[in-house]
Design an enzyme around this catalytic site. Sequence first.
Site, PDB file in Angstrom:
ATOM      1  N   GLU A 164      36.537  35.935  44.990  1.00 37.52           N
ATOM      2  CA  GLU A 164      37.707  35.238  45.538  1.00 37.52           C
ATOM      3  C   GLU A 164      38.317  36.161  46.584  1.00 37.52           C
ATOM      4  O   GLU A 164      38.690  37.295  46.274  1.00 37.52           O
ATOM      5  CB  GLU A 164      38.745  34.980  44.446  1.00 37.52           C
ATOM      6  CG  GLU A 164      38.469  33.764  43.582  1.00 37.52           C
ATOM      7  CD  GLU A 164      39.556  33.545  42.515  1.00 37.52           C
ATOM      8  OE1 GLU A 164      39.838  32.395  42.207  1.00 37.52           O
ATOM      9  OE2 GLU A 164      40.101  34.538  41.984  1.00 37.52           O
TER      10      GLU A 164
ATOM     11  N   ASN B  60      41.489  32.234  37.534  1.00 34.79           N
ATOM     12  CA  ASN B  60      42.258  32.644  36.360  1.00 34.79           C
ATOM     13  C   ASN B  60      43.482  31.759  36.146  1.00 34.79           C
ATOM     14  O   ASN B  60      43.944  31.582  35.019  1.00 34.79           O
ATOM     15  CB  ASN B  60      42.670  34.115  36.471  1.00 34.79           C
ATOM     16  CG  ASN B  60      41.511  35.036  36.107  1.00 34.79           C
ATOM     17  OD1 ASN B  60      40.555  34.595  35.470  1.00 34.79           O
ATOM     18  ND2 ASN B  60      41.584  36.291  36.505  1.00 34.79           N
TER      19      ASN B  60
ATOM     20  N   SER C  16      43.361  40.622  39.668  1.00 40.65           N
ATOM     21  CA  SER C  16      42.937  39.286  39.258  1.00 40.65           C
ATOM     22  C   SER C  16      44.119  38.337  39.102  1.00 40.65           C
ATOM     23  O   SER C  16      43.915  37.152  38.840  1.00 40.65           O
ATOM     24  CB  SER C  16      42.100  39.342  37.981  1.00 40.65           C
ATOM     25  OG  SER C  16      42.480  40.382  37.158  1.00 40.65           O
TER      26      SER C  16
ATOM     27  N   HIS D 272      38.752  39.669  44.865  1.00 42.11           N
ATOM     28  CA  HIS D 272      38.701  39.594  43.402  1.00 42.11           C
ATOM     29  C   HIS D 272      37.265  39.356  42.947  1.00 42.11           C
ATOM     30  O   HIS D 272      36.729  38.263  43.106  1.00 42.11           O
ATOM     31  CB  HIS D 272      39.632  38.478  42.918  1.00 42.11           C
ATOM     32  CG  HIS D 272      39.614  38.296  41.436  1.00 42.11           C
ATOM     33  ND1 HIS D 272      39.835  37.091  40.832  1.00 42.11           N
ATOM     34  CD2 HIS D 272      39.390  39.187  40.437  1.00 42.11           C
ATOM     35  CE1 HIS D 272      39.744  37.240  39.523  1.00 42.11           C
ATOM     36  NE2 HIS D 272      39.471  38.495  39.263  1.00 42.11           N
TER      37      HIS D 272
END
Length: 667
Positions: free
Chosen positions: A439, A477, A406, A427
């Site tokens: 992702e 993130n 991540s 991800h």
Amino acid sequence: MQSVSTHIEGDVLVVLVNNPPVNALSWHVRQGLKDGFEQGLADPAIKAIVLRCEGQTFIAGADITEFGKPPQGPDFASVLNQMETASKPIIAAIHGTALGGGLETALCCHYRIAVPSAKLGVPEVKLGLLPGGGGTQRLPRVVGIEQAAVMCSLGEPISAKKALETGLVDALAQENDLAGDALRFARDMIAKGPRPTRDRPVTGDIGIVEKLKAENGRKWKGFDAPYANLRCVEAAAAHANIDDGLKVEREEFLKLMAGSQSAAQRHMFFAERQAAKIDGLPKDTSLREIRKVGVIGAGTMGGGITMNFLATGIPVTIVEMQQDALDRGVGIIRKNYEASAAKGRFTQEKVEQMMGLLTPSLSLDDLAECDLIIEAIYENMDVKKEVFGKLDRIVKQGAILASNTSYLDVNEIASATARPQDVLGMHFFSPANVMKLLEVVRGDKTAPDALATAMAIGKKIGKIAVVAGVCHGFIGNRMLSKRQAPANALLMEGALPEQVDKVFTDFGMPMGPFQMSDLAGLDIGWHRDPSKVETLRDALCAAGRFGQKNGKGFYDYDEKRNRTPSAEANAIIEDFRARSNMPKRDISDQEIIERCIYPMVNEGYLILEEGKAQRASDIDVVWVYGYGWPVYRGGPMFWGDLEGAGKIVSALEKQGIKVADSLKAKA
Ligand code: 3H9
């Protein structure tokens, strides 16, 4: 190309729509329909008219790209009126999907015939709208109040079989001969003559409206459209004359259309479809075949990822280091499937079928023949590189090697192999079998066909895949990290966790930063020395407050994980603040937004400037489908535009934050 054509079959005129890809009711289609029906009504030799579509579907709705633009061609209501009041029977012949304005068109036909695979519905609510072409008034006259209220407020289509049961269609056609069956059906209807929906009475129990509100209150929190849809259905029940109900529908429709929620939801409709497109992909890129998948790690992420593939019928070999961890992981997958079967989502037989596709293993060697391998172990670069080095030696050439990292640098992970062209990030978001976002991280050397294949397999397993570039935390993130630091700082200045989190939940997010911290665990990355208290997090961990896992973190939790503000946690925060000599002050909700959300928008612009996202709307997709950003606010980039670049830039500059040039340019 003509988007509507006509041809005569004996005493029947066939009006044929051909407006790819989905036969939307663009202005030229409305014009063609008007002309076609005029022709049929004027010709004395014509006794009935069939409305049918070419291509993959019946009319799938109004042309959404026309919304907000100056009107062109005949307006929808006048075309509908012309059909409904026609002196000869008009028959809708439906295949594919009759959605929104498409179903409304069919409702103004006098009879409907559909193939068994057809689906019929009014999904406007998902675009923040309501069926504004009379759908809210005519559906109750055809299927009754209850079914109409459900269809309008939830937006889910029904099958042709259900449509037959409810009276929405009058007959089913053979799957492969709609044209022929529609003609035969039309001839049968000549003697019966037209049957205008507007003349039919509304039947059913309006009590359904309150029931739907009670059942869906949580899901509909913050949304305007479901309630507007229900108000229109109530108006249908209240007014015997359809024109009175249509007036209410018009007012409600225009209100929704002018509001920001529908603009946001329409933006997301296109954003979601746009996300699948990969910029700069060579035209001749072909996809690699994915017949068998390997997953490394049977923890929460590995298990969730595995479930997606099994549910799609793709066999998975799942690898763990220890037998007990492997057994636990496989056991949880089974338990999750069985829980779904118990809720009636699928049969027990299907559970066994899916579990039959799973091969548990303790050896990476068993991944040799997999076409795609997804590593889902913990976040440690050295360990990941070791695993990818091993995979490079074991796995057949041409396989895609993906990491579910991540945050970490996918280029560095790829460098552990002699085939960086086959390495990328995939991800997933937790719980990986539920969350829609994926992702797909494109490394510097990732081959176009590897990327395209990862995007395509993402779609196949039901995800909305977005391409991200390599950077710390990728799109989602990386932006998330920009809100945690100011949220923590706000506590030090006098805010309480519940105050900060409430601003987020009122905004429409599923949880705020401190609820999220408690969910993730406050002790993650903690040094485990209670005597060393340098941050607020250290102070909470030192007091044994680790988050939801042990029932206390920023909040207190009961056995059912119900959350209440914690006097103890707040005292720890107060004490830590006092010891840090931070003065306490009142903090407004607006300041919380400016400090926590504006920097996220700014980060989005930086991500775009650096080319780590292909387009602003991809960032919105990441936030709506990965983090629960409310779809009616359209994602952070869309929201930022509504909020106003000027306002955001000046607030950021006051905070001393470096503002992205492209954001400044918009101000
Ligand atoms: C309405 O009807 C209002 C009325 O009540 C009242 C007015 C007064 N318009 O989804 P796909 C494009 S509101 C324009 O990938 P699939 C889509 O962007 C409407 N374009 O295909 C995409 O373009 P691209 C109510 C549209 O096979 C391409 O078509 N109706 C529209 O997976 C293919 O789409 C709806 O909300 C449109 N209405 O699924 C239905 N629809 O290739 C919306 C699609 O450039 N549509 N496009 O990316 C759908 O749910 C799906 O498209 C459908 C096909 C199920 C039909």
